[in-house]
Write a protein that holds these residues in place. Structure first.
Motif, short mmCIF file in Angstrom:
data_model
loop_
_atom_site.label_atom_id
_atom_site.label_comp_id
_atom_site.label_asym_id
_atom_site.label_seq_id
_atom_site.Cartn_x
_atom_site.Cartn_y
_atom_site.Cartn_z
N ASP A 143 0.75 -1.16 -0.09
CA ASP A 143 -0.13 -0.05 -0.20
C ASP A 143 1.04 1.32 0.12
OD1 ASP A 143 -0.97 -0.10 3.54
OD2 ASP A 143 1.04 0.75 2.54
N GLY A 144 0.25 2.26 -0.01
CA GLY A 144 0.85 3.65 -0.17
C GLY A 144 1.71 3.89 0.86
N ASN A 145 1.46 3.39 2.23
CA ASN A 145 2.16 3.61 3.46
C ASN A 145 3.45 2.67 3.32
OD1 ASN A 145 0.70 5.81 4.15
ND2 ASN A 145 -0.85 4.02 4.71
N GLY A 146 3.38 1.88 2.67
CA GLY A 146 4.50 0.76 2.60
C GLY A 146 4.33 -0.43 3.49
N PHE A 147 3.37 -0.69 3.64
CA PHE A 147 2.72 -2.14 4.09
C PHE A 147 2.44 -3.16 3.17
CE2 PHE A 147 3.69 -1.17 8.56
CZ PHE A 147 3.48 0.13 8.72
#
Ligand SMILES: Nc1ccn([C@@H]2O[C@H](COP(=O)(O)OP(=O)(O)OP(=O)(O)O)[C@@H](O)[C@H]2O)c(=O)n1
Ligand SMILES: C[C@](O)(CO)[C@H](O)COP(=O)(O)O
Length: 232
Positions: A143-147
């Motif tokens: 995802d956009g948060n790096g998860f």
């Protein structure tokens, strides 16, 4: 007749050399010339549409075309902002009598005649064919948060390569629809898939790399030195 649309109108940004990577030499011969060599040598290709950068016609003629034996019609076409635009410009310039259109990244010099011939054979049967290879690594969607969002089942995952080959009417319809619906795509098969048509996937090679970042230049030299490909 079969037309090859060879894409060479990108900026080569990720190569970070300040020039279009297709005019860089790999062991003394320009990347683009190496790609063209294979299509010129293939008797099942009857016409080549070379899609080049807007200000690169002189460079292309001097560095590439003047140093090549070309034994079949070669058209130069100016590309567009995105790869998709360049492909469409190339398709529109193809001979209207073309049965098949093979769309190939100029940045993939290690395409082989065998891949081209197999693509043509399968496209005659299935109307749409892409070359690729099964992935070797586990793929994660992040995802956009790096998860990590999810891990697709690897057994059915392939990396798409080129050539991607289509009957002329199939790819023209796909591109016209994509412009009407403003559909973006990173490869050509995507636009045919979104029409609900099945696209055949056939094996290319792990050597059929797209020269994209500086590391790929060293890898390309190794592939050439291996003798596995690169001698047309
Ligand atoms: N507007 C564009 C963009 C790309 N290409 C071509 O499509 C192929 C695959 O694109 P890519 O490897 O991304 O090349 P570049 O767009 O030049 O690279 P970058 O994204 O790093 O700028 C390349 O042969 C490139 O020349 C093209 O003809 N027209
Ligand atoms: C068409 C392609 O080579 C298939 O892997 C790839 O999608 C091109 O991507 P690029 O960002 O235009 O190089």
């Amino acid at each position: 007749m079969n037309t090859a649309v060879i894409l060479a109108a990108g900026k080569g940004t990720r190569m970070n050399m300040g020039i279009n990577k297709l005019y860089l030499n790999i062991k003394g011969r320009p990347l683009l010339a190496r790609t063209l060599d294979v299509f010129f040598a293939c008797s099942s290709i009857h016409e080549i549409v070379l899609v080049i950068g807007e200000d690169e016609e002189e460079l292309c003629r001097e560095k590439i075309i003047c140093n090549m034996e070309h034994n079949k019609p070669l058209k130069l076409v100016i590309g567009g902002k995105e790869r998709q635009d360049s492909v469409y410009n190339g398709i529109k310039s193809a001979d209207k009598g073309s049965e098949l259109i093979l769309i190939h990244d100029g940045a993939r010099p290690f395409v082989t005649q065998a891949m081209i011939e197999e693509s043509i054979k399968e496209a005659k049967l299935h109307k749409a064919v892409a070359v690729g290879m099964p992935v070797k690594d586990t793929i994660k969607q992040v995802d956009g948060n790096g998860f990590i969002l999810n891990t697709p089942d690897r057994s059915g995952l392939w990396i798409a390569q080129t050539p991607q080959t289509f009957t002329l009417d199939t790819i023209v319809q796909a591109y016209e629809l994509s412009y009407r619906e403003k559909a973006a795509a990173t490869d050509d098969a995507m636009l045919v898939e979104r029409m609900g048509l099945r696209v055949r996937m056939i094996k290319g090679s792990y050597d059929n790399i797209k020269i994209t970042t500086p590391e790929d230049m060293a890898l390309a030299e190794e592939i050439l030195e291996s003798g596995r490909v690169g001698n047309v």
